[in-house]
Design a protein around this motif. Structure first.
Motif, mmCIF file in Angstrom:
data_model
loop_
_atom_site.group_PDB
_atom_site.id
_atom_site.type_symbol
_atom_site.label_atom_id
_atom_site.label_comp_id
_atom_site.label_asym_id
_atom_site.label_seq_id
_atom_site.Cartn_x
_atom_site.Cartn_y
_atom_site.Cartn_z
ATOM 1 N N SER A 79 0.853 -1.191 0.000
ATOM 2 C CA SER A 79 0.000 0.000 0.000
ATOM 3 C C SER A 79 0.885 1.236 0.000
ATOM 4 C CB SER A 79 -0.889 0.023 1.260
ATOM 5 O OG SER A 79 -0.094 0.264 2.407
ATOM 6 N N GLY A 80 0.268 2.377 -0.256
ATOM 7 C CA GLY A 80 1.008 3.637 -0.167
ATOM 8 C C GLY A 80 1.535 3.836 1.242
ATOM 9 N N MET A 81 0.737 3.489 2.251
ATOM 10 C CA MET A 81 1.173 3.665 3.634
ATOM 11 C C MET A 81 2.359 2.770 3.973
ATOM 12 S SD MET A 81 -0.285 6.220 4.787
ATOM 13 C CE MET A 81 0.740 6.114 6.247
ATOM 14 N N ILE A 84 5.302 4.562 2.552
ATOM 15 C CA ILE A 84 5.662 5.757 3.335
ATOM 16 C C ILE A 84 6.293 5.351 4.668
ATOM 17 C CG2 ILE A 84 4.671 7.734 4.574
ATOM 18 C CD1 ILE A 84 2.617 7.896 2.212
ATOM 19 N N TYR A 105 -1.191 13.745 3.762
ATOM 20 C CA TYR A 105 -2.256 12.750 3.818
ATOM 21 C C TYR A 105 -2.537 12.377 5.287
ATOM 22 C CZ TYR A 105 -4.581 8.290 2.863
ATOM 23 O OH TYR A 105 -5.472 7.254 2.809
ATOM 24 N N GLU A 148 4.430 16.571 0.292
ATOM 25 C CA GLU A 148 3.675 16.128 -0.883
ATOM 26 C C GLU A 148 3.837 17.200 -1.956
ATOM 27 O OE1 GLU A 148 -0.302 15.056 0.368
ATOM 28 O OE2 GLU A 148 0.508 13.641 1.835
ATOM 29 N N ASP A 177 6.117 12.733 -1.634
ATOM 30 C CA ASP A 177 4.941 11.932 -1.977
ATOM 31 C C ASP A 177 4.319 12.606 -3.199
ATOM 32 O OD1 ASP A 177 2.345 10.955 -2.253
ATOM 33 O OD2 ASP A 177 2.046 10.681 -0.100
ATOM 34 N N THR A 179 1.923 11.355 -5.233
ATOM 35 C CA THR A 179 0.701 10.645 -5.616
ATOM 36 C C THR A 179 -0.211 11.504 -6.487
ATOM 37 O OG1 THR A 179 0.796 9.369 -3.565
ATOM 38 C CG2 THR A 179 -1.343 9.484 -4.680
ATOM 39 N N PHE A 180 -0.393 12.791 -6.116
ATOM 40 C CA PHE A 180 -1.315 13.657 -6.856
ATOM 41 C C PHE A 180 -0.779 14.009 -8.244
ATOM 42 C CE2 PHE A 180 -4.845 15.705 -4.220
ATOM 43 C CZ PHE A 180 -4.910 14.653 -3.330
ATOM 44 N N SER A 199 1.280 6.473 -3.808
ATOM 45 C CA SER A 199 0.212 5.532 -3.538
ATOM 46 C C SER A 199 -0.297 5.103 -4.907
ATOM 47 C CB SER A 199 -0.928 6.185 -2.751
ATOM 48 O OG SER A 199 -2.059 5.331 -2.814
ATOM 49 N N LYS A 202 -4.240 5.371 -6.335
ATOM 50 C CA LYS A 202 -4.894 6.534 -6.923
ATOM 51 C C LYS A 202 -4.740 6.491 -8.453
ATOM 52 C CE LYS A 202 -5.547 7.217 -2.628
ATOM 53 N NZ LYS A 202 -4.712 8.014 -1.752
ATOM 54 N N ILE A 211 -5.182 -1.388 -4.179
ATOM 55 C CA ILE A 211 -4.346 -0.689 -3.196
ATOM 56 C C ILE A 211 -2.900 -1.090 -3.474
ATOM 57 C CG2 ILE A 211 -3.790 -0.465 -0.721
ATOM 58 C CD1 ILE A 211 -6.540 0.643 -1.261
ATOM 59 N N GLY A 212 -2.008 -0.132 -3.460
ATOM 60 C CA GLY A 212 -0.595 -0.445 -3.677
ATOM 61 C C GLY A 212 0.266 0.787 -3.463
#
Ligand SMILES: *Cc1c(COP(=O)(O)O)cnc(C)c1O
Length: 385
Positions: A79-81, A84, A105, A148, A177, A179-180, A199, A202, A211-212
């Protein structure tokens, strides 16, 4: 090669000449004298021994992401978490300091407050757009700066190259991060960051069905992080890797459409009588528009706006939408809408939200790849009724 080509073609290990990378559903691999020797020589990363260590499907995804982010290597996580958490735990130990911002996040904030603090790591929150605050806060104990690149929901833009300079002068690493932004809209490593985290749940996955997480960096850093990943155990499953690989084949065209639709909708909202304020990096009215043009290839798929009235009016608006769906998360092909006050930022008090700039009636729109006019019509009738 350009990103559009990198997205489409897999750089996997060729077996039977198959065009797509198959899913290698195996937990383990036969051992040979050669493999035993490699393990003894510390060349574990080159050896297929056990799938938590290495799997051909997951490895293909890692190589593709390394190419897209222009890094040397990558490591995938469940997962992204997990990505991180492993990033923090690779670089921070008792007595070290981390500089980050409140514009992160919620899951990351919770990890820092509830876990890393307990391990004796000092965390300082600064305004991520203020180089002065970073300079004032950084010390010899600072081992990592983590931001981020485009924040949620205020879409603040980080000046990666300037912050990287500060970090490197003081001997600490800068992790972003992204992700966006996705590798299509920004490449933080090219701007000087040491580590980029995504992440994959998304935009990379892109269909709200997975999820990854994934980290891209230098060979040296990835080797360190890979060892931590093995110990902490947050490896990616090969089926997950396959679906993300498949999704990335269309990442470049999806992101183009997200960018296009989001800009059109931001412009439409800016001219709407029922809307008080629109935040979108692609709008000339946006406070960081010049920086956004400099650091981003595209302005992204997220638009934040404030409806006239308060949170109640925001909720009423959302519930009248028919095409756009009220849901947390973002980055899927379908337009999702949510309010920060009862989702991503519900852990804060009213006062804290106000201080951060999360205003009453604030809506976050993750613009999908549908027909833009259909989305606008949907929003228009929900705003008017
Ligand atoms: C969703 C998200 C995460 C967490 O990723 P998961 O895959 O849900 O664990 C981290 N950072 C950002 C910016 C996110 O949007």
């Amino acid at each position: 090669m350009k990103k559009g080509t990198l997205c489409v073609h897999d750089d996997g290990e060729e077996v039977f000449g198959s065009i797509t990378t198959p899913i290698y559903l195996t937990s383990t691999y036969t051992l040979t004298d050669e493999k035993y020797k490699k393990i003894l020589d510390g060349k574990n990363r080159e050896t297929y021994v056990y799938t938590r260590w290495k799997n051909p499907t997951t490895r293909t995804l890692e190589k593709k992401m390394a190419l897209l982010e222009n890094g040397e290597d990558a490591v995938a996580f469940s997962s992204g978490m997990a990505a991180i958490a492993t990033t923090f735990l690779t670089f921070l130990k008792k007595g070290d300091e981390l500089i980050t911002s409140m514009d992160i996040y919620g899951g990351t904030f919770s990890l820092l407050q509830n876990e890393l603090r307990q391990h004796g790591i000092k965390i300082t929150y600064v305004e991520c757009t203020s180089l002065d605050e970073i300079l004032e806060t950084i010390s010899d104990k600072t081992k990592m700066i983590f931001f981020e690149s485009i924040t949620n929901p205020l879409l603040k833009i980080i000046d990666v190259s300037q912050i990287a300079k500060i970090a490197h002068e003081r001997g600490c690493v800068l992790a972003i991060d992204s992700t966006f932004a996705t590798p299509i809209n920004q490449n933080p490593l090219e701007q000087g960051a040491d580590i980029v985290v995504h992440s994959a749940s998304k935009y990379l996955g892109g269909h709200s069905d997975i999820i990854g997480g994934i980290v891209v960096s230098s060979k040296e850093i990835i080797e360190k992080m890979w060892k931590k990943m093995i110990r902490y155990g947050g490896c990616m499953d090969p089926q997950q890797a396959y679906r993300i690989l498949r999704s990335i084949k269309t990442l470049h065209i999806r992101i183009e459409r997200h960018n296009e639709n989001a800009l059109a909708i931001a412009q439409f909202l800016e001219n709407h009588e029922k809307v008080e304020k629109v935040t979108y990096p692609g709008l000339p009215s946006y406070s960081q528009h010049e920086l956004a043009k400099k650091v981003l290839y595209g302005f992204g798929g997220v638009v934040t706006f404030i409806v006239n009235g308060n949170d109640e009016d925001g909720l009423k608006f959302m519930r009248k939408l028919k095409v756009c769906k009220e849901a947390a998360s973002l980055g899927g092909v379908e337009t999702l809408v949510s309010m920060p006050f009862n989702t991503s930022h519900s852990y804060l008090t009213d006062e804290e939200r106000k201080k951060m700039g999360i205003r009453k009636g604030m809506i976050r729109l993750s613009v999908g790849i549908e027909n833009a006019e259909d989305i606008m019509r949907d929003i228009h009738s929900a705003l008017l009724s």
